[in-house]
Design an enzyme around this catalytic site. Structure first.
Site, PDB file in Angstrom:
ATOM      1  CE1 TYR A   1      -3.280  -2.790   0.299  1.00 19.72           C
ATOM      2  CE2 TYR A   1      -3.469  -2.383   2.650  1.00 19.72           C
ATOM      3  CZ  TYR A   1      -3.846  -3.087   1.527  1.00 19.72           C
ATOM      4  OH  TYR A   1      -4.785  -4.083   1.634  1.00 19.72           O
TER       5      TYR A   1
ATOM      6  N   PRO B   1     -27.510  -1.376  -8.326  1.00 22.17           N
ATOM      7  CG  PRO B   1     -27.700   0.016 -10.203  1.00 22.17           C
ATOM      8  CD  PRO B   1     -27.232  -1.351  -9.780  1.00 22.17           C
TER       9      PRO B   1
END
Length: 297
Positions: A70, A226
């Site tokens: 990271y 959605p």
């Protein structure tokens, strides 16, 4: 009612003396962004990132998930800057098996030497003599891939024998791969994509709970359609909570072997995430949430 200070209760990792608060913290979002390169370079607000880490510890978090890829190196260096010398009960879980390309890509890094180098990078950047838990990252971005992994896991097992690693886990793997891995070394945790909408690992979680192995879901709001998002939003509105808080509360309720690692670079969002441990989910609300996983796109 669960109090925020309880952070969802505790879980002791199998075969260890490590007891973790079930609500932990994921450090990935502390790294910055450079154009299209995500989780790349330092954050714009270094003092703010350090404040998030210190607030998490002050709130009772004793489990941080990170990786030296990271940034690369950024989140581990921030953790060291913010928290070293570490609290006695803090467990830092890192992962190896990938590296960062100059273009921001995430290529595999699973040769024996790459694994050894990655472990030493983590040791150096975290400022520790031994790593609490190291997860071997396999699979694709979001799902397991049937692929060989004996070389990297054997290298990790040898580093564990040398005292550089205390415990080992796996990330983005199947039940079959776990069984193969257990023939090489003891595994204390699994980290896979899972949330109220993405329920592929339901049976895997239950079998891990029976074995006493921790399961760490990532992307608590990842992969929603959605329609699924609208259902979650509606439930959250009835509870006066955010969708993320409800998603986290559902995970805490799902199984006692789940450990959560929601990430954020905001103190405000950190506090909201931790407050999810105090949310009660009535049975009818649980039924509504459980139906999200079967909602059509």
């Amino acid at each position: 009612m669960t109090k925020q200070s309880d952070l969802g209760g505790t879980l002791t990792l199998r075969g260890t003396s490590i007891t973790l608060k079930r609500m932990g913290y994921g450090a990935m979002q502390l790294a910055g962004r450079d154009g299209d390169k995500l989780v790349w370079g330092p954050p714009r607000d270094v003092p703010g990132s350090i404040a998030v880490l210190r607030k998490a510890i002050a709130a009772g978090v004793n489990h941080i998930d990170t990786s030296d890829f990271y940034g690369p190196h950024v989140t581990n260096q921030l953790i060291k800057q913010a928290l070293h010398p570490y609290p006695d009960d803090l467990v830092i879980v890192t992962k190896v098996g990938a590296r960062r390309g100059g273009d921001g890509s995430w290529p595999h890094a699973r040769s024996r030497q790459e694994i050894i180098d990655a472990v030493h990078d983590n040791l150096r950047n975290l400022g520790v003599d031994a790593l609490d838990v190291v997860n071997l990252r396999l699979g694709g971005f979001s799902e397991p891939v049937d692929e060989p992994f004996e070389e990297p896991l054997t290298a990790l097992a040898e580093l564990k024998q040398q005292g550089l690693i205390r415990h080992l886990g796996l990330s983005t793997v199947s039940a079959k791969q776990l069984a193969e891995a257990q023939g090489i070394t003891e595994i204390v945790c699994i980290q896979n994509l899972y949330n109220v909408a993405q329920r592929t690992d339901d049976g895997f979680i239950d079998s891990l709970a029976a074995e006493g192995i921790a399961y760490v879901p990532y992307f608590p709001l990842g992969g929603f359609s959605p329609l699924q998002s609208s259902k979650l939003n509606a439930v959250a509105a009835t509870l006066g909570a955010t969708p993320m808080q409800v998603a986290l509360a559902w995970l805490l309720r799902r199984s006692p072997n789940l450990l959560l690692i929601p990430g954020t670079s905001s103190v405000k969002h950190l506090q909201e995430n931790l407050a999810a441990a105090a949310i009660e989910l009535p049975e009818e609300t649980l039924a509504d949430l459980n139906s999200i996983g079967s909602a059509n796109a």
